[in-house]
Design a protein around this motif. Sequence first.
Motif, mmCIF file in Angstrom:
data_model
loop_
_atom_site.group_PDB
_atom_site.id
_atom_site.type_symbol
_atom_site.label_atom_id
_atom_site.label_comp_id
_atom_site.label_asym_id
_atom_site.label_seq_id
_atom_site.Cartn_x
_atom_site.Cartn_y
_atom_site.Cartn_z
ATOM 1 N N HIS A 140 0.817 -1.208 0.000
ATOM 2 C CA HIS A 140 0.000 0.000 0.000
ATOM 3 C C HIS A 140 0.857 1.267 0.000
ATOM 4 O O HIS A 140 0.313 2.369 0.044
ATOM 5 C CB HIS A 140 -0.916 0.004 1.223
ATOM 6 C CG HIS A 140 -1.736 -1.245 1.355
ATOM 7 N ND1 HIS A 140 -2.917 -1.442 0.672
ATOM 8 C CD2 HIS A 140 -1.518 -2.387 2.076
ATOM 9 C CE1 HIS A 140 -3.414 -2.638 0.974
ATOM 10 N NE2 HIS A 140 -2.586 -3.222 1.824
ATOM 11 N N ASP A 181 -1.968 -2.025 -4.266
ATOM 12 C CA ASP A 181 -3.348 -1.556 -4.310
ATOM 13 C C ASP A 181 -3.483 -0.481 -5.383
ATOM 14 O O ASP A 181 -2.487 -0.030 -5.955
ATOM 15 C CB ASP A 181 -3.807 -1.065 -2.938
ATOM 16 C CG ASP A 181 -3.087 0.204 -2.481
ATOM 17 O OD1 ASP A 181 -2.198 0.690 -3.212
ATOM 18 O OD2 ASP A 181 -3.411 0.706 -1.387
ATOM 19 N N SER A 184 -1.565 3.068 -4.684
ATOM 20 C CA SER A 184 -0.104 3.027 -4.758
ATOM 21 C C SER A 184 0.359 2.676 -6.172
ATOM 22 O O SER A 184 1.404 3.156 -6.630
ATOM 23 C CB SER A 184 0.459 2.020 -3.748
ATOM 24 O OG SER A 184 0.052 0.706 -4.035
ATOM 25 N N SER A 243 -9.374 5.993 -5.931
ATOM 26 C CA SER A 243 -9.587 5.364 -4.624
ATOM 27 C C SER A 243 -11.068 5.117 -4.377
ATOM 28 O O SER A 243 -11.446 4.143 -3.711
ATOM 29 C CB SER A 243 -9.016 6.234 -3.499
ATOM 30 O OG SER A 243 -7.607 6.332 -3.596
#
Length: 269
Positions: A140, A181, A184, A243
Amino acid sequence: MDIAALARALLLGTVEGFTEFLPVSSTGHLLLLQHVMGVGDDEFGKTFAVLIQLGAILAIVLVYLRKLIAIAAGFFTDRRTRNFVFAVVVAFLPAALIGGLFSQFIKGVLFNPLIVCVSLIGGGIVLRLVDDADLKAERHDIFDFSIPMCLKIGCFQCLAMIPGVSRSGATIVGAMLMGADKRSAAEFSFFLAMPTMAGAFTLDLYKNYHLLTADGALVIATGFAAAFVAGLVVVRGFLDFISHHGFTPFAWWRIILGSAGLAWLYAFG
């Protein structure tokens, strides 16, 4: 000076800045738009598409300036920071090698609207599948990316030598498949963009500086400025957007644009 040429440069630069860091292929967008406008098929047009990327590069450098300064300050004192710098360099090397050896082939053969459309559609399907896949995110923080992992991401980036694939899309997909993720993966793509795009800019400028007449330089400067402003807007909001929404909106945009491009080519050639 041709006012129409400056207006086209302003439009193309804006498109470059808005699409460079999104997984939609900025080069693909520029090539299709230049084709529809009936410009860009000559060597100057192809060089223009590469050189205005400098505006987008400076935009991301400005946004990440504080973090870049911290990385530079900690390079000799912090092992984690030093490993991250080495990882970015290693990830950059495959594209530097392939781009340096095959730049003329890429621009002469692959800069083709049909290839762009097919790549947009194919890349959109892949992005959609990866976004929906139940991938286990084990990393992450970009500072936790290992050097072998980054080398593999750099190999994925080489796929973006094919216009329409998307440099950011290829690196993001590669990073996610390697255990990163979404946030990142996108952020590492930003950092990898800096040496990659700067290298492409330098190589193209070296090979084609003879094309830069006074009028041509002004056209490129106009596109550069537009790309810089648009790039600032995108970089500041992209990480938060993905996100919350993932990459599916970009996947569908790619598929729709690629399909529309194929229809245009079928109707008008």
